[in-house]
Design an enzyme around this catalytic site. Structure first.
Site, PDB file in Angstrom:
ATOM      1  N   ARG A 129      29.905  33.385  30.131  1.00  0.00           N
ATOM      2  CA  ARG A 129      30.618  33.482  31.407  1.00  0.00           C
ATOM      3  C   ARG A 129      30.550  32.163  32.168  1.00  0.00           C
ATOM      4  O   ARG A 129      31.521  31.765  32.810  1.00  0.00           O
ATOM      5  CB  ARG A 129      30.044  34.627  32.246  1.00  0.00           C
ATOM      6  CG  ARG A 129      30.523  35.986  31.730  1.00  0.00           C
ATOM      7  CD  ARG A 129      29.607  37.118  32.133  1.00  0.00           C
ATOM      8  NE  ARG A 129      29.484  37.257  33.566  1.00  0.00           N
ATOM      9  CZ  ARG A 129      28.406  37.756  34.170  1.00  0.00           C
ATOM     10  NH1 ARG A 129      27.359  38.134  33.462  1.00  0.00           N
ATOM     11  NH2 ARG A 129      28.390  37.880  35.469  1.00  0.00           N
ATOM     12  N   ARG A 140      23.807  45.232  34.324  1.00  0.00           N
ATOM     13  CA  ARG A 140      25.168  45.234  33.810  1.00  0.00           C
ATOM     14  C   ARG A 140      25.176  44.777  32.360  1.00  0.00           C
ATOM     15  O   ARG A 140      24.410  43.912  31.980  1.00  0.00           O
ATOM     16  CB  ARG A 140      26.029  44.279  34.651  1.00  0.00           C
ATOM     17  CG  ARG A 140      26.876  44.996  35.673  1.00  0.00           C
ATOM     18  CD  ARG A 140      27.484  44.040  36.638  1.00  0.00           C
ATOM     19  NE  ARG A 140      28.239  42.961  36.006  1.00  0.00           N
ATOM     20  CZ  ARG A 140      28.946  42.053  36.693  1.00  0.00           C
ATOM     21  NH1 ARG A 140      28.977  42.114  38.009  1.00  0.00           N
ATOM     22  NH2 ARG A 140      29.616  41.122  36.073  1.00  0.00           N
ATOM     23  N   ARG A 185      19.449  40.349  37.831  1.00  0.00           N
ATOM     24  CA  ARG A 185      20.298  41.202  38.661  1.00  0.00           C
ATOM     25  C   ARG A 185      20.245  42.664  38.203  1.00  0.00           C
ATOM     26  O   ARG A 185      20.277  42.962  37.022  1.00  0.00           O
ATOM     27  CB  ARG A 185      21.741  40.696  38.587  1.00  0.00           C
ATOM     28  CG  ARG A 185      22.739  41.560  39.334  1.00  0.00           C
ATOM     29  CD  ARG A 185      23.961  40.791  39.715  1.00  0.00           C
ATOM     30  NE  ARG A 185      24.892  40.622  38.614  1.00  0.00           N
ATOM     31  CZ  ARG A 185      26.081  40.028  38.740  1.00  0.00           C
ATOM     32  NH1 ARG A 185      26.453  39.558  39.917  1.00  0.00           N
ATOM     33  NH2 ARG A 185      26.870  39.893  37.715  1.00  0.00           N
ATOM     34  N   LYS A 201      29.268  36.119  45.629  1.00  0.00           N
ATOM     35  CA  LYS A 201      30.580  36.416  46.213  1.00  0.00           C
ATOM     36  C   LYS A 201      30.675  37.870  46.671  1.00  0.00           C
ATOM     37  O   LYS A 201      31.163  38.155  47.752  1.00  0.00           O
ATOM     38  CB  LYS A 201      31.706  36.154  45.190  1.00  0.00           C
ATOM     39  CG  LYS A 201      31.763  34.722  44.687  1.00  0.00           C
ATOM     40  CD  LYS A 201      33.012  34.473  43.820  1.00  0.00           C
ATOM     41  CE  LYS A 201      33.044  35.290  42.538  1.00  0.00           C
ATOM     42  NZ  LYS A 201      32.049  34.876  41.538  1.00  0.00           N
ATOM     43  N   ARG A 225      41.206  33.468  38.498  1.00  0.00           N
ATOM     44  CA  ARG A 225      40.195  32.814  37.671  1.00  0.00           C
ATOM     45  C   ARG A 225      40.815  31.784  36.735  1.00  0.00           C
ATOM     46  O   ARG A 225      40.084  31.139  35.984  1.00  0.00           O
ATOM     47  CB  ARG A 225      39.483  33.863  36.817  1.00  0.00           C
ATOM     48  CG  ARG A 225      38.137  34.327  37.332  1.00  0.00           C
ATOM     49  CD  ARG A 225      37.619  35.361  36.353  1.00  0.00           C
ATOM     50  NE  ARG A 225      36.204  35.549  36.369  1.00  0.00           N
ATOM     51  CZ  ARG A 225      35.563  36.445  37.114  1.00  0.00           C
ATOM     52  NH1 ARG A 225      36.219  37.191  37.962  1.00  0.00           N
ATOM     53  NH2 ARG A 225      34.268  36.577  37.011  1.00  0.00           N
TER      54      ARG A 225
HETATM   55  P1  ADP Z   1      30.999  37.877  37.818  1.00  0.00           P
HETATM   56  O1  ADP Z   1      29.645  38.390  38.124  1.00  0.00           O
HETATM   57  O2  ADP Z   1      31.096  37.149  36.506  1.00  0.00           O
HETATM   58  O3  ADP Z   1      31.641  37.186  38.984  1.00  0.00           O
HETATM   59  P2  ADP Z   1      33.007  39.977  37.865  1.00  0.00           P
HETATM   60  O4  ADP Z   1      32.438  41.284  38.196  1.00  0.00           O
HETATM   61  O5  ADP Z   1      33.861  39.279  38.857  1.00  0.00           O
HETATM   62  O6  ADP Z   1      31.789  39.121  37.417  1.00  0.00           O
HETATM   63  O7  ADP Z   1      33.852  40.056  36.496  1.00  0.00           O
HETATM   64  C1  ADP Z   1      33.294  40.586  35.318  1.00  0.00           C
HETATM   65  C2  ADP Z   1      34.233  40.372  34.132  1.00  0.00           C
HETATM   66  O8  ADP Z   1      35.520  40.985  34.386  1.00  0.00           O
HETATM   67  C3  ADP Z   1      34.570  38.926  33.791  1.00  0.00           C
HETATM   68  O9  ADP Z   1      33.578  38.302  33.002  1.00  0.00           O
HETATM   69  C4  ADP Z   1      35.920  39.100  33.040  1.00  0.00           C
HETATM   70  O10 ADP Z   1      35.710  39.570  31.732  1.00  0.00           O
HETATM   71  C5  ADP Z   1      36.591  40.218  33.822  1.00  0.00           C
HETATM   72  N1  ADP Z   1      37.447  39.693  34.920  1.00  0.00           N
HETATM   73  C6  ADP Z   1      37.257  39.890  36.258  1.00  0.00           C
HETATM   74  N2  ADP Z   1      38.192  39.262  36.979  1.00  0.00           N
HETATM   75  C7  ADP Z   1      39.008  38.630  36.084  1.00  0.00           C
HETATM   76  C8  ADP Z   1      40.162  37.786  36.183  1.00  0.00           C
HETATM   77  N3  ADP Z   1      40.670  37.438  37.382  1.00  0.00           N
HETATM   78  N4  ADP Z   1      40.739  37.331  35.045  1.00  0.00           N
HETATM   79  C9  ADP Z   1      40.252  37.671  33.851  1.00  0.00           C
HETATM   80  N5  ADP Z   1      39.171  38.442  33.654  1.00  0.00           N
HETATM   81  C10 ADP Z   1      38.539  38.926  34.758  1.00  0.00           C
END
Ligand code: ADP
Ligand code: ZN
Length: 207
Positions: A164, A153, A122, A13, A88
């Protein structure tokens, strides 16, 4: 145009969002990036979010909804937005409908097997924010774009990744039906090469 990128962690994404945002001149709003920067800067939101993010759990809805509400009120969102990582949960999606409902939702679809491979390999740049996979890197520790150090990360460890993915399936996947029912969902195959995924997204957007 107001867009949401839906899809599991590791679907690509973020990579796609950068290209699409540049093309459409809309801001790329990644809640994951916003949270990581809040955590690094030890802001009140960052302090609340840290333990959740590091374990792969979702940060409470209220924290995210306020963060996004504030972000969408900025002047740069006058032409629209691309949200990456939000909503989410169904609760977040209903809140977004009240703030500024999206026009279209792109679901970037990838199998769990492939996600696992992508996420464990990654690496992210500490300086330019670029994301890479070890299979395409000459040196796992150096950014091929800017030369700064690459890191893994904290939430890209095998145990956190499996958290996740299960959080995605139980809490976020129901949004596919939510947006389908609203007639806003467009599905693209996220397993293809990045350039092909971009083309599929542009096609879905009618650009
Ligand atoms: P991913 O690679 O899992 O898509 P992101 O960078 O989008 O990772 O998000 C990393 C973390 O940030 C998630 O695992 C969660 O803990 C938190 N997070 C991000 N966006 C949201 C959201 N909309 N609601 C709740 N937690 C979120
Ligand atoms: Zn870099």
């Amino acid at each position: 145009m107001k867009l949401v990128f839906l899809g599991p962690p590791g679907a690509g994404k973020g990579t796609q969002a950068q290209v699409i945002c540049e093309k459409l001149s809309i801001p790329h709003i990644s809640t994951g990036d916003m949270l990581r920067s809040a955590i690094a800067n030890k802001t009140p939101t960052g302090l609340k979010a840290k333990a959740y993010v590091e374990s792969g759990a979702l940060v409470p809805d209220e924290v995210l909804i306020e963060m996004v509400r504030e972000r969408l009120s900025n002047a740069d969102c006058a032409n629209g937005y691309l949200l990456d990582g939000f909503p989410r949960t169904v609760h977040q999606a209903s809140a977004l409908d009240e703030i500024q409902a999206p026009d279209l939702v792109i679901d970037v679809d990838v199998s769990d097997d492939m996600l696992l491979k992508r996420l464990t390999g990654r690496r992210v740049c500490t300086k330019c924010g670029g994301t890479f996979h070890i299979s395409t890197l000459e040196n796992e520790n150096v950014c091929p774009v800017c030369g700064a150090p690459l890191i893994q990360r904290k939430d890209d460890t095998p145990e956190t990744i499996s958290n996740r993915l299960s959080v995605y399936h139980t809490q976020t996947a129901p949004l596919i039906d939510f947006y389908s029912a609203a007639g806003k969902l467009r599905r693209v195959d996220g397993a293809a090469q990045p350039g092909e995924v971009t083309n599929a997204i542009l096609l879905a957007l009618g650009c």
